[in-house]
Design a protein around this motif. Structure first.
Motif, PDB file in Angstrom:
ATOM      1  N   ALA A  89      56.902   2.892  17.958  1.00 35.06           N
ATOM      2  CA  ALA A  89      56.706   4.041  17.034  1.00 35.06           C
ATOM      3  C   ALA A  89      57.255   3.815  15.935  1.00 35.06           C
ATOM      4  O   ALA A  89      56.345   4.155  14.858  1.00 35.06           O
ATOM      5  N   GLU A  90      58.236   3.143  15.681  1.00 30.25           N
ATOM      6  CA  GLU A  90      58.792   2.979  14.295  1.00 30.25           C
ATOM      7  C   GLU A  90      57.949   1.782  13.622  1.00 30.25           C
ATOM      8  O   GLU A  90      57.684   1.917  12.401  1.00 30.25           O
ATOM      9  N   ILE A  91      57.563   0.866  14.226  1.00 31.85           N
ATOM     10  CA  ILE A  91      56.522  -0.134  13.673  1.00 31.85           C
ATOM     11  C   ILE A  91      55.324   0.558  13.190  1.00 31.85           C
ATOM     12  O   ILE A  91      54.873   0.236  12.100  1.00 31.85           O
ATOM     13  N   ASP A  92      54.657   1.400  13.972  1.00 33.92           N
ATOM     14  CA  ASP A  92      53.490   1.999  13.756  1.00 33.92           C
ATOM     15  C   ASP A  92      53.570   2.950  12.481  1.00 33.92           C
ATOM     16  O   ASP A  92      52.738   3.073  11.512  1.00 33.92           O
ATOM     17  N   SER A  93      54.826   3.825  12.367  1.00 34.37           N
ATOM     18  CA  SER A  93      54.950   4.567  11.401  1.00 34.37           C
ATOM     19  C   SER A  93      55.293   4.025   9.996  1.00 34.37           C
ATOM     20  O   SER A  93      54.829   4.305   8.962  1.00 34.37           O
ATOM     21  N   VAL A  94      56.036   2.726  10.020  1.00 33.90           N
ATOM     22  CA  VAL A  94      56.326   1.846   8.857  1.00 33.90           C
ATOM     23  C   VAL A  94      54.925   1.107   8.545  1.00 33.90           C
ATOM     24  O   VAL A  94      54.652   1.189   7.287  1.00 33.90           O
ATOM     25  N   LEU A  95      54.243   0.404   9.418  1.00 31.58           N
ATOM     26  CA  LEU A  95      53.073  -0.494   8.920  1.00 31.58           C
ATOM     27  C   LEU A  95      51.803   0.133   9.139  1.00 31.58           C
ATOM     28  O   LEU A  95      50.878  -0.418   8.650  1.00 31.58           O
ATOM     29  N   ASN A 137      57.001  -8.567   9.434  1.00 36.79           N
ATOM     30  CA  ASN A 137      57.374  -9.872   9.288  1.00 36.79           C
ATOM     31  C   ASN A 137      58.913  -9.786   8.828  1.00 36.79           C
ATOM     32  O   ASN A 137      59.497  -8.659   9.010  1.00 36.79           O
ATOM     33  N   LEU A 138      59.600 -10.702   8.648  1.00 40.30           N
ATOM     34  CA  LEU A 138      60.992 -10.650   8.364  1.00 40.30           C
ATOM     35  C   LEU A 138      61.393  -9.844   7.158  1.00 40.30           C
ATOM     36  O   LEU A 138      62.529  -9.268   7.182  1.00 40.30           O
ATOM     37  N   GLY A 139      60.507  -9.753   6.232  1.00 37.02           N
ATOM     38  CA  GLY A 139      60.615  -8.792   5.238  1.00 37.02           C
ATOM     39  C   GLY A 139      60.645  -7.325   5.486  1.00 37.02           C
ATOM     40  O   GLY A 139      61.413  -6.407   4.927  1.00 37.02           O
ATOM     41  N   ASP A 140      60.361  -6.913   6.827  1.00 36.85           N
ATOM     42  CA  ASP A 140      60.199  -5.780   7.036  1.00 36.85           C
ATOM     43  C   ASP A 140      61.546  -5.071   7.699  1.00 36.85           C
ATOM     44  O   ASP A 140      61.854  -4.093   8.247  1.00 36.85           O
ATOM     45  N   ARG A 141      62.308  -6.162   8.050  1.00 38.11           N
ATOM     46  CA  ARG A 141      63.722  -5.728   8.801  1.00 38.11           C
ATOM     47  C   ARG A 141      64.397  -4.672   8.177  1.00 38.11           C
ATOM     48  O   ARG A 141      65.152  -3.834   8.869  1.00 38.11           O
ATOM     49  N   LYS A 142      64.596  -4.621   6.692  1.00 35.09           N
ATOM     50  CA  LYS A 142      65.275  -3.380   6.076  1.00 35.09           C
ATOM     51  C   LYS A 142      64.736  -2.030   6.825  1.00 35.09           C
ATOM     52  O   LYS A 142      65.620  -1.170   6.590  1.00 35.09           O
ATOM     53  N   THR A 143      63.408  -2.165   6.755  1.00 33.96           N
ATOM     54  CA  THR A 143      62.859  -0.823   7.165  1.00 33.96           C
ATOM     55  C   THR A 143      62.803  -0.376   8.655  1.00 33.96           C
ATOM     56  O   THR A 143      62.428   0.720   8.951  1.00 33.96           O
ATOM     57  N   LEU A 144      62.495  -1.539   9.472  1.00 34.59           N
ATOM     58  CA  LEU A 144      62.650  -1.359  10.896  1.00 34.59           C
ATOM     59  C   LEU A 144      63.730  -1.351  11.505  1.00 34.59           C
ATOM     60  O   LEU A 144      64.417  -2.554  12.029  1.00 34.59           O
ATOM     61  N   HIS A 145      64.551  -0.478  11.450  1.00 37.74           N
ATOM     62  CA  HIS A 145      66.126  -0.291  12.095  1.00 37.74           C
ATOM     63  C   HIS A 145      66.231  -0.653  13.518  1.00 37.74           C
ATOM     64  O   HIS A 145      67.120  -1.384  14.001  1.00 37.74           O
ATOM     65  N   ILE A 146      65.414   0.203  14.421  1.00 36.83           N
ATOM     66  CA  ILE A 146      65.341   0.107  15.733  1.00 36.83           C
ATOM     67  C   ILE A 146      65.063  -1.284  16.026  1.00 36.83           C
ATOM     68  O   ILE A 146      65.700  -2.175  16.939  1.00 36.83           O
ATOM     69  N   VAL A 147      63.919  -2.003  15.629  1.00 35.75           N
ATOM     70  CA  VAL A 147      63.776  -3.278  15.897  1.00 35.75           C
ATOM     71  C   VAL A 147      64.830  -4.211  15.423  1.00 35.75           C
ATOM     72  O   VAL A 147      65.117  -5.112  16.090  1.00 35.75           O
ATOM     73  N   ASP A 148      65.278  -3.979  14.208  1.00 36.10           N
ATOM     74  CA  ASP A 148      66.451  -4.975  13.593  1.00 36.10           C
ATOM     75  C   ASP A 148      67.508  -4.849  14.506  1.00 36.10           C
ATOM     76  O   ASP A 148      68.137  -5.809  15.006  1.00 36.10           O
TER      77      ASP A 148
END
Length: 72
Positions: free
Chosen positions: A40-46, A53-64
């Motif tokens: 859900a986090e990935i879908d909402s951000v992307l 990609n690694l640049g998305d780590r700042k906005t994907l807190h759960i995945v991080d």
């Protein structure tokens, strides 16, 4: 195709990498609610426009957090 690539990666990886990946898949199977939250986090951000990609780590807190826990 992706399944075959994962299988090849696991087969030819070092034992530590194989163990880490096996632990990740085991924990994701054991906790499907975490998988749903991460998806859900990935879908909402992307917005399903691209793969993360690694640049998305700042906005994907759960995945991080999941990544950090797996490699802890």
């Amino acid at each position: 195709m992706q399944t075959m690539l994962i299988m090849l990666f696991v087969f030819y990886s070092s034992p530590k990498t194989t163990t880490t990946m096996a632990l990740f898949f085991q924990m994701m199977a054991k906790h499907p609610e975490v998988v749903k939250r991460a998806q859900a986090e990935i879908d909402s951000v992307l917005h399903q426009e691209r793969l993360p990609n690694l640049g998305d780590r700042k906005t994907l807190h759960i995945v991080d957090c999941i990544m950090k826990e797996v490699f802890r």
